[in-house]
Design a protein around this motif. Structure first.
Motif, PDB file in Angstrom:
ATOM      1  N   GLU A   1      75.830 -11.430  66.168  1.00  0.00           N
ATOM      2  CA  GLU A   1      74.301 -10.959  65.863  1.00  0.00           C
ATOM      3  C   GLU A   1      73.315 -12.032  66.449  1.00  0.00           C
ATOM      4  OE1 GLU A   1      72.227 -12.064  62.003  1.00  0.00           O
ATOM      5  OE2 GLU A   1      73.614 -10.534  61.597  1.00  0.00           O
ATOM      6  N   ASP A   2      73.818 -13.312  66.796  1.00  0.00           N
ATOM      7  CA  ASP A   2      72.846 -14.316  67.568  1.00  0.00           C
ATOM      8  C   ASP A   2      72.723 -14.051  69.042  1.00  0.00           C
ATOM      9  OD1 ASP A   2      75.542 -14.957  67.846  1.00  0.00           O
ATOM     10  OD2 ASP A   2      75.279 -17.381  67.985  1.00  0.00           O
ATOM     11  N   ILE A   3      73.605 -13.366  69.615  1.00  0.00           N
ATOM     12  CA  ILE A   3      73.629 -13.130  70.863  1.00  0.00           C
ATOM     13  C   ILE A   3      72.838 -11.870  70.922  1.00  0.00           C
ATOM     14  CG2 ILE A   3      75.121 -11.940  72.745  1.00  0.00           C
ATOM     15  CD1 ILE A   3      77.532 -13.652  72.001  1.00  0.00           C
ATOM     16  N   LEU A   4      72.931 -10.922  69.932  1.00  0.00           N
ATOM     17  CA  LEU A   4      72.009  -9.670  70.310  1.00  0.00           C
ATOM     18  C   LEU A   4      70.499  -9.913  69.907  1.00  0.00           C
ATOM     19  CD1 LEU A   4      74.036  -7.172  67.978  1.00  0.00           C
ATOM     20  CD2 LEU A   4      73.864  -7.185  70.342  1.00  0.00           C
ATOM     21  N   ARG A   5      70.346 -11.037  69.084  1.00  0.00           N
ATOM     22  CA  ARG A   5      68.959 -11.362  68.775  1.00  0.00           C
ATOM     23  C   ARG A   5      68.531 -11.933  70.166  1.00  0.00           C
ATOM     24  NH1 ARG A   5      69.823 -15.335  65.530  1.00  0.00           N
ATOM     25  NH2 ARG A   5      69.751 -16.881  67.047  1.00  0.00           N
ATOM     26  N   GLU A   6      69.195 -12.934  71.108  1.00  0.00           N
ATOM     27  CA  GLU A   6      68.650 -13.628  72.150  1.00  0.00           C
ATOM     28  C   GLU A   6      68.693 -12.611  73.328  1.00  0.00           C
ATOM     29  OE1 GLU A   6      67.137 -16.484  72.792  1.00  0.00           O
ATOM     30  OE2 GLU A   6      67.720 -16.563  70.512  1.00  0.00           O
ATOM     31  N   TRP A   7      69.501 -11.468  73.381  1.00  0.00           N
ATOM     32  CA  TRP A   7      69.145 -10.605  74.342  1.00  0.00           C
ATOM     33  C   TRP A   7      68.036  -9.838  73.964  1.00  0.00           C
ATOM     34  CZ3 TRP A   7      75.102  -8.120  74.216  1.00  0.00           C
ATOM     35  CH2 TRP A   7      75.732  -9.214  74.877  1.00  0.00           C
TER      36      TRP A   7
END
Length: 318
Positions: free
Chosen positions: A234-240
């Motif tokens: 989830e945190d990766i998706l947010r930054e992307w």
């Protein structure tokens, strides 16, 4: 009586590390040039020759087995029933969150599959075209739920897939513009009897409440022969998503025709704040309520790391 042994837990998936999966390419030839691969990836997605060789060529090889097996089964059933039905197209669904790279994966698969012998006809459609027009969404108070299941014209999408699966020629689908953030009026794309169709979208694996009377209720995924879910933390998706928003602010948002043109003048801090607000109030909610719960329904799951490369592959057991 107990044996004292630990209970065995059944895992419906076989999981592979990147290195293990890459070996499954075997002798599958590389049919794409580096220049072709460069044109396929979406903004910020990493896609290079190594990614295609280690992830998508093995998947292409696997899909060749699935498609040929389905064709053999179809022929056997046709002989058994003594009918002369036209071969139905093989449909592959590609699902996953906003900003995870669904479009890139779909384009790569389309290009690889189209190069199989004897060169099947492979088409690609996104479910964006089946979103209700903005005028409808605004009237129904759904603009803040764009991308949620209720924002799609499900009847039109199911009718489209039904016609495709029935082998009808010249089936037409509406077109969506990411620039205007709306359906393009009086514009359609024709899908004409493909051998393989890739259907890409956020909620293509979505189900719904089943009726108590047992009547048939079709879902989009009922038409799929194989499905891929692209996953990331989830945190990766947010930054992307935030990074993509910042990049679009400097490019597409500057076009006066862009629905998001009002964000073009934001500074970095303001743009990041706005992107996080959109993510938290819309995309994250949709992820939790509608997208992520469909992951266990996929035939294959591609798990990405923060550098956009696939780190783990999970294939549903037969």
């Amino acid at each position: 009586m107990t044996t004292g042994a630990e209970p065995q837990k059944y895992d419906p998936y076989r999981s592979f590390t990147r290195a293990q999966w890459a070996k499954l390419r075997d002798d599958t030839p590389m049919t794409l040039k580096a220049s072709e691969i460069e044109k396929m990836h979406s903004m910020l997605d990493r896609l290079d020759l190594k990614e295609v060789e280690e992830i998508y060529l093995p998947l292409s090889r696997l899909l060749s087995y699935y498609v040929s097996s389905a064709q053999r089964l179809f022929e056997s059933e046709r002989r058994f029933l003594r009918i002369r039905d036209r071969k139905m197209p093989y449909i592959i669904g590609v699902a996953g969150s906003v900003a995870v790279g669904k479009s890139t994966t779909s384009r790569v698969l389309q290009a690889l599959l189209a190069r199989w012998s004897p060169k099947p006809k492979v088409d690609l459609i996104t479910t964006d075209g089946f979103l209700h027009p903005n005028a409808y969404l605004e009237r129904e108070g759904l603009m803040d739920k764009k991308g949620f299941p209720e924002s799609y014209n499900l009847g039109a999408l199911l009718a489209f897939l039904s016609d495709i699966k029935a082998g009808r020629p010249g089936v037409r689908a509406p077109v969506y513009s990411h620039l205007t953030y709306d359906i393009v009026p009086n514009t359609t794309v024709e899908i004409d009897q493909p051998d393989i169709l890739i259907v890409e979208g956020l909620n293509v694996l979505q189900t719904g409440r089943l009726p108590a009377d047992g009547k048939a209720v079709p879902f989009v995924s009922d038409f799929f022969d194989f499905s891929v879910f692209i996953d990331a933390d989830e945190d990766i998706l947010r930054e992307w998503y935030v990074t993509r928003f910042l990049r679009l602010r400097d490019t597409a948002f500057n076009d006066p025709r862009s629905y998001f043109n009002r964000y073009a003048g934001l500074n970095d801090e303001e743009a990041r704040k706005k992107a996080l607000s959109i993510w938290n109030t819309i995309n994250l909610v949709n992820l939790h309520e509608n997208v992520l719960p469909t992951r266990p329904r996929a035939t294959l799951i591609l798990k990405k790391g923060s550098d956009h490369v696939v780190e783990k592959v999970s294939l549903r057991r037969l």
